[in-house]
Motif scaffolding. Sequence first.
Motif, PDB file in Angstrom:
ATOM      1  N   PRO A  76      42.460  26.368  14.157  1.00 16.68           N
ATOM      2  CA  PRO A  76      41.280  25.571  13.836  1.00 16.68           C
ATOM      3  C   PRO A  76      41.193  25.283  12.344  1.00 16.68           C
ATOM      4  N   PRO A  77      40.724  24.082  11.963  1.00 16.51           N
ATOM      5  CA  PRO A  77      40.676  23.722  10.550  1.00 16.51           C
ATOM      6  C   PRO A  77      39.574  24.415   9.771  1.00 16.51           C
ATOM      7  N   GLY A  78      38.534  24.926  10.430  1.00 16.78           N
ATOM      8  CA  GLY A  78      37.421  25.540   9.722  1.00 16.78           C
ATOM      9  C   GLY A  78      37.376  27.045   9.909  1.00 16.78           C
ATOM     10  N   HIS A 105      34.764  16.609  13.390  1.00 14.39           N
ATOM     11  CA  HIS A 105      34.587  15.414  12.561  1.00 14.39           C
ATOM     12  C   HIS A 105      34.547  15.848  11.104  1.00 14.39           C
ATOM     13  N   VAL A 106      35.433  15.296  10.308  1.00 14.79           N
ATOM     14  CA  VAL A 106      35.501  15.597   8.886  1.00 14.79           C
ATOM     15  C   VAL A 106      35.626  14.286   8.132  1.00 14.79           C
ATOM     16  N   HIS A 112      40.095  14.827  18.228  1.00 15.96           N
ATOM     17  CA  HIS A 112      39.683  15.213  19.572  1.00 15.96           C
ATOM     18  C   HIS A 112      40.920  15.645  20.357  1.00 15.96           C
ATOM     19  N   GLU A 113      40.798  16.800  21.018  1.00 18.35           N
ATOM     20  CA  GLU A 113      41.874  17.296  21.878  1.00 18.35           C
ATOM     21  C   GLU A 113      41.306  17.578  23.256  1.00 18.35           C
ATOM     22  N   MET A 141      43.238  11.147  17.017  1.00 20.64           N
ATOM     23  CA  MET A 141      42.493  11.141  15.770  1.00 20.64           C
ATOM     24  C   MET A 141      42.116   9.705  15.489  1.00 20.64           C
ATOM     25  N   SER A 142      40.823   9.474  15.242  1.00 27.12           N
ATOM     26  CA  SER A 142      40.372   8.140  14.875  1.00 27.12           C
ATOM     27  C   SER A 142      39.903   8.177  13.432  1.00 27.12           C
ATOM     28  N   GLY A 143      40.039   7.057  12.764  1.00 28.28           N
ATOM     29  CA  GLY A 143      39.705   6.960  11.358  1.00 28.28           C
ATOM     30  C   GLY A 143      40.754   6.116  10.669  1.00 28.28           C
ATOM     31  N   PRO A 144      40.858   6.212   9.360  1.00 30.03           N
ATOM     32  CA  PRO A 144      41.829   5.402   8.615  1.00 30.03           C
ATOM     33  C   PRO A 144      43.289   5.643   9.019  1.00 30.03           C
ATOM     34  N   VAL A 145      43.613   6.848   9.454  1.00 31.68           N
ATOM     35  CA  VAL A 145      44.979   7.178   9.875  1.00 31.68           C
ATOM     36  C   VAL A 145      44.927   7.665  11.330  1.00 31.68           C
TER      37      VAL A 145
END
Length: 189
Positions: A76-78, A105-106, A112-113, A141-145
């Motif tokens: 997990p990232p957090g 969301h960051v 999302h998985e 993953m949604s966003g700029p990348v």
Amino acid sequence: MFRYAFTVLTASFSLIAALSAPALAAREPCPPPGTVAIRDDGARLEFLGEDDAEAGLCVIRRGDQEVKLLFGLWAPPGPDIGQARAALAALLAGAPGTQVSLSEHVATDTWHETWRRGDEEEVVLAGGRRRAIRLERTMRMSGPVPLAAEVTYWVDAETGVVLKATHRHVAGLRLPYRDLVITRLDRRG
């Protein structure tokens, strides 16, 4: 955004390096300490057990590096891994067809998985046949990348070691995955 994307990509890469996960709720969350798996590229993975400070984190040594992955599947990232721990525990304890989702969301990105537990299958290794649980993972993953990818794991029903993994790029950013197979599994170390 890039810190999170890097963390997720690093965690995903570490997952490939580690390749472990519990398959049965009755088992410990990590492969038994001393278990050794040899990958098809020759890498030796030594499973050291569960992290003393965080329930469900498996410690795996590959060469001179150690990685810690939640149930051997995800980093997990957090700092708060409670939601991820609950979702993956439900997946691993569930019957075929059990499905769980994880989202984060960051900044400008949403990760999302979706994980789905499949049927029990037989995996053939160089040293013999093993019973395995199939886990299917869809990442978006949604966003700029943006990115979309799918991974299927075959998790040894006895030890929790991932015996095989296949990866499919769907769209966007390509993750640093490759298909992997364990060629030898030894519980004696």
